[in-house]
Scaffold this active site. Structure first.
Site, PDB file in Angstrom:
ATOM      1  N   VAL A 296       0.829  -1.211   0.000  1.00  0.00           N
ATOM      2  CA  VAL A 296       0.000   0.000   0.000  1.00  0.00           C
ATOM      3  C   VAL A 296       0.870   1.270   0.000  1.00  0.00           C
ATOM      4  CG1 VAL A 296      -1.796   1.264   1.238  1.00  0.00           C
ATOM      5  CG2 VAL A 296      -1.893  -1.224   1.114  1.00  0.00           C
TER       6      VAL A 296
ATOM      7  N   ARG B 192      12.677   0.044   6.659  1.00  0.00           N
ATOM      8  CA  ARG B 192      13.945  -0.616   6.939  1.00  0.00           C
ATOM      9  C   ARG B 192      14.568  -1.237   5.687  1.00  0.00           C
ATOM     10  NH1 ARG B 192      12.666  -4.595  11.157  1.00  0.00           N
ATOM     11  NH2 ARG B 192      10.955  -3.326  11.879  1.00  0.00           N
TER      12      ARG B 192
ATOM     13  N   GLY C   2     -10.674  -0.848   1.305  1.00  0.00           N
ATOM     14  CA  GLY C   2      -9.685  -0.346   0.349  1.00  0.00           C
ATOM     15  C   GLY C   2     -10.117   0.855  -0.458  1.00  0.00           C
TER      16      GLY C   2
ATOM     17  N   GLY D 193      -5.268  -3.970  -2.337  1.00  0.00           N
ATOM     18  CA  GLY D 193      -4.378  -3.769  -3.481  1.00  0.00           C
ATOM     19  C   GLY D 193      -3.675  -2.433  -3.411  1.00  0.00           C
TER      20      GLY D 193
ATOM     21  N   GLU E  30      -2.696 -14.340   2.882  1.00  0.00           N
ATOM     22  CA  GLU E  30      -1.478 -14.211   3.699  1.00  0.00           C
ATOM     23  C   GLU E  30      -0.970 -15.604   4.098  1.00  0.00           C
ATOM     24  OE1 GLU E  30      -0.212 -11.265   4.824  1.00  0.00           O
ATOM     25  OE2 GLU E  30      -1.815  -9.912   4.203  1.00  0.00           O
TER      26      GLU E  30
ATOM     27  N   GLY F  26      -0.331 -15.544  -3.703  1.00  0.00           N
ATOM     28  CA  GLY F  26      -0.141 -14.286  -2.967  1.00  0.00           C
ATOM     29  C   GLY F  26      -1.450 -13.562  -2.680  1.00  0.00           C
TER      30      GLY F  26
ATOM     31  N   LYS G 249     -13.363  -3.899  10.587  1.00  0.00           N
ATOM     32  CA  LYS G 249     -13.967  -2.941   9.641  1.00  0.00           C
ATOM     33  C   LYS G 249     -15.422  -2.657  10.020  1.00  0.00           C
ATOM     34  CE  LYS G 249     -11.046  -4.522   5.798  1.00  0.00           C
ATOM     35  NZ  LYS G 249     -10.966  -5.571   4.768  1.00  0.00           N
TER      36      LYS G 249
ATOM     37  N   LYS H  77      -6.735  -0.702   9.939  1.00  0.00           N
ATOM     38  CA  LYS H  77      -8.063  -0.923  10.551  1.00  0.00           C
ATOM     39  C   LYS H  77      -7.954  -1.432  11.977  1.00  0.00           C
ATOM     40  CE  LYS H  77      -7.494  -3.456   7.591  1.00  0.00           C
ATOM     41  NZ  LYS H  77      -6.868  -4.395   6.680  1.00  0.00           N
TER      42      LYS H  77
HETATM   43  N1  HSE Z   1      -6.899  -8.613   4.052  1.00  0.00           N
HETATM   44  C1  HSE Z   1      -7.925  -7.748   3.584  1.00  0.00           C
HETATM   45  C2  HSE Z   1      -8.873  -8.503   2.677  1.00  0.00           C
HETATM   46  C3  HSE Z   1      -7.416  -6.561   2.795  1.00  0.00           C
HETATM   47  O1  HSE Z   1      -8.632  -9.663   2.331  1.00  0.00           O
HETATM   48  O2  HSE Z   1      -9.896  -7.916   2.318  1.00  0.00           O
HETATM   49  C4  HSE Z   1      -7.056  -5.411   3.644  1.00  0.00           C
HETATM   50  O3  HSE Z   1      -8.112  -5.005   4.450  1.00  0.00           O
END
Ligand code: HSE
Length: 426
Positions: free
Chosen positions: A14, A45, A134, A302, A190, A187, A205, A105
């Protein structure tokens, strides 16, 4: 021309997207808004992230205090994620008079009361459009455009990872575990998918969005939460026969009886606009007393979509001197006078493994009837397995507690076992 220096904390996906938008559109913003917005400092870093973006490494700050003490920096963008050190850095920035734009968030949901207090007392702005859904502009829609309404409900698909997984499971008939593995390889999910698949991300959220919509603090601890780990392919298949699509829904309702906030898988009718929100797309469906129904749809994650929300906040901040804060008492806890409803009302999809013999349906429906549950539709699948067949019932609206009691009683008997119960949005 007014110059606005930005510092970005974190050059991950982001942060990188935000840098790219700001850099590529710099001349455009000068022309349209009459301001020169530039990235003057970053905290990162991994040097290679900066060089990959073409950013001069001399702009990498050695620590947060260098950014706080830099008079060129007017706005600090926090896109690190997680609570610490993000919280310490955001508070340091606010306390040194910098406005903050964040996509975080979890931080905002848990500590908005502390952050907002620091922002107010230092006369700074605190912006968080990118924290929810997003690139979909839901926060400003709630705090500005829909202010003329009493918002009665919101229902959304506000997590892209789980929507991607459920869409793939339904369209390709692949199990939860296999889709998750593939999504991680690509990808899209996570390495540790807990926050997404167990519904924490959506609950954070929903806590933010429902606090804004209902003008009262709704801590994330008040959000009932179930993830998608236990979703069974068979339920998607059988649900489809009734014209339903399964989604991980975030639901907020505000009525005379109280407030309910919940995140869980639920069937929606295929004709509902949320049923066609697929893959990693997100959508929020809001109902207000004047506007009626509004649906916002788009990319919930994204680099560029989330960067779009951040840059929108940067431009707003750069062009306004008076900042908006919460439209509710922003305390740590909920107002004690608010009643939170936990015995939800819903229709239900119930799947049983039932003995294939006369009278079973009548036993099951009489137990349901005893608990105030009325059956709307029945389907017995012709797929005998070990002496039992799948029996599916769709109920009319009833209370969650009634369903729990009925399930217990049916499972205590011999003729049918409840395999799954899924809420149905009517
Ligand atoms: N991990 C979140 C999602 C995106 O899969 O919607 C960022 O909030």
């Amino acid at each position: 021309m007014k110059k606005v220096g930005v510092a970005i904390l974190g050059l991950g996906v982001v942060g990188g997207g935000t840098y790219k938008i700001l850099t590529e559109h710099r001349e455009f913003y000068k022309k349209i808004h009459g301001i020169d917005i530039s990235v003057v400092s970053v905290l990162e870093r991994k040097k290679e992230r900066a060089t990959a973006l073409g950013l001069d490494v001399s702009k990498i700050a050695s620590d947060i205090s260098e950014i706080c003490n830099n008079p060129e920096v007017k706005i600090v963008v926090e896109v690190m994620g997680g609570v610490e050190p993000a919280k310490t850095f955001v508070l340091a920035a606010l306390n040194s008079g910098k406005s903050v734009v964040t996509s975080n968030k979890e931080l905002f949901c848990k500590y908005s009361h502390e952050l907002e207090k620091a922002a107010k007392s230092n006369g700074c702005g605190l912006f968080y459009e990118a924290s929810c859904v997003g690139g979909v502009p839901v926060i400003r829609t709630l705090i500005d455009n829909l202010q003329g309404n009493k918002i009665m409900s919101m229902m959304g698909i506000i997590n892209g990872t789980t929507n991607y997984i459920l869409t793939k499971m339904a369209s390709e008939g692949v199990s939860y575990k296999d889709v998750l593995k593939e999504a991680q390889k690509l990808g899209y999910a996570e390495a540790d998918p807990t926050a997404d698949v167990e519904g924490f991300d959506a609950a954070y959220k929903l806590s933010i969005l429902s606090s804004l919509a209902f003008h009262t603090k709704i801590p994330h601890t008040k959000v009932y939460r179930e993830g998608i780990k236990d979703v069974d392919l068979l339920d998607l298949k059988y649900g489809n026969r009734f014209g339903y699509t399964l989604k991980l829904l975030a639901i907020g309702k505000n009525s005379e009886n109280g407030i309910e906030v919940r995140v869980h898988p639920a069937f929606v009718q295929n004709s509902h606009p949320l049923a066609s929100v697929n893959d990693s797309y997100n959508a929020v469906y809001i109902t207000g007393d004047s506007v009626e129904d509004v649906m916002l749809y788009g990319r919930g994650a994204g680099a560029l979509p989330t960067g779009s929300a951040i840059v929108g906040d940067i431009i707003y901040c750069a062009t306004h001197d008076n900042f908006n804060y919460s439209t509710f008492e922003n305390n740590e806890d909920a107002d004690p006078s608010i009643k939170f409803i936990t015995n939800f009302e819903s229709a239900y999809f119930m799947r049983f493994d039932a003995e294939d013999k006369p009278g079973v349906l009548s036993i099951v429906s009489s137990i349901l009837g005893k608990h105030g549950i009325s059956v709307a539709q029945v389907n017995q699948e012709n797929e005998k397995k070990g002496g039992t067949v799948p029996l599916i019932l769709i109920t009319h609206e009833t209370y969650e507690e009634n369903v729990k009691k009925a399930v217990e009683e049916i499972n205590g008997g011999k003729v049918a076992k409840v395999v799954s119960v899924v809420r149905v949005v009517t």
